[in-house]
Design a protein around this motif. Sequence first.
Motif, PDB file in Angstrom:
ATOM      1  N   SER A  19       0.770  -1.124   0.032  1.00 31.82           N
ATOM      2  CA  SER A  19       0.086   0.088   0.091  1.00 31.82           C
ATOM      3  C   SER A  19       0.929   1.204   0.008  1.00 31.82           C
ATOM      4  O   SER A  19       1.690   1.269   0.830  1.00 31.82           O
ATOM      5  N   HIS A  44      -2.375  -2.774  -3.583  1.00 37.49           N
ATOM      6  CA  HIS A  44      -1.611  -3.269  -5.169  1.00 37.49           C
ATOM      7  C   HIS A  44      -1.035  -4.342  -4.814  1.00 37.49           C
ATOM      8  O   HIS A  44      -0.098  -4.597  -3.676  1.00 37.49           O
ATOM      9  N   SER A  46       0.809  -8.065  -6.814  1.00 38.89           N
ATOM     10  CA  SER A  46       1.768  -8.814  -7.947  1.00 38.89           C
ATOM     11  C   SER A  46       2.104  -9.944  -7.596  1.00 38.89           C
ATOM     12  O   SER A  46       2.377 -10.287  -6.294  1.00 38.89           O
ATOM     13  N   THR A  83      -5.159  -5.769 -10.446  1.00 37.22           N
ATOM     14  CA  THR A  83      -3.888  -5.909  -9.688  1.00 37.22           C
ATOM     15  C   THR A  83      -3.871  -4.515  -8.667  1.00 37.22           C
ATOM     16  O   THR A  83      -2.784  -4.543  -7.791  1.00 37.22           O
ATOM     17  N   GLU A  84      -4.897  -4.014  -8.570  1.00 39.94           N
ATOM     18  CA  GLU A  84      -4.834  -2.996  -7.435  1.00 39.94           C
ATOM     19  C   GLU A  84      -6.301  -2.288  -7.359  1.00 39.94           C
ATOM     20  O   GLU A  84      -7.184  -2.420  -8.280  1.00 39.94           O
TER      21      GLU A  84
END
Length: 169
Positions: A19, A44, A46, A83-84
């Motif tokens: 974050s 976010h 990944s 992804t976010e």
Amino acid sequence: MVNDPNWRLPEVPAFDLESLDFTPGGPLPTTARADGGNRSPALHWSGAPEGTKSFALTAYDPDAPTGSGFWHWAVYNIPGDVTELPAGVSTDDLPAGAVTLSNEMGGEEFTGAAPPPGDGQHRYFFTVSALDIGELDIPAGATPAVLGFMLRANIIGRAQLIGLAETPA
């Protein structure tokens, strides 16, 4: 013994969750508190495992003095290419297909941190679960705990970020 909300969860590969609004193990931003705006922090992620088709997101305080913790947020059927989520995302602004369950206050939204005065430091677990199916079929009116149970059969990865909050006595 400190309540570990992960102790009975399936072991799966980890991926990254971060974050811009707080650091791992650091204080939540004032805006993510009930007395500071009830705005979800920016998140976010990944490195989700290959085969991810959707995500589920939860925000949970295992330290709430309730005997069962406190669910602040639960969203599922987030598309696998997302992804976010931005700070303060509303239920209406979530990606198409995403579903928000009612939190402990009965609202289908993020409810900010609000540890009772003098109760000490609380941990807020933001968890993104990667799933190998595009959609979970969860009954209307289900709780975040039901979401946790339903994703068990399809979870292939987990990312977690913990923020802290305390309210002085």
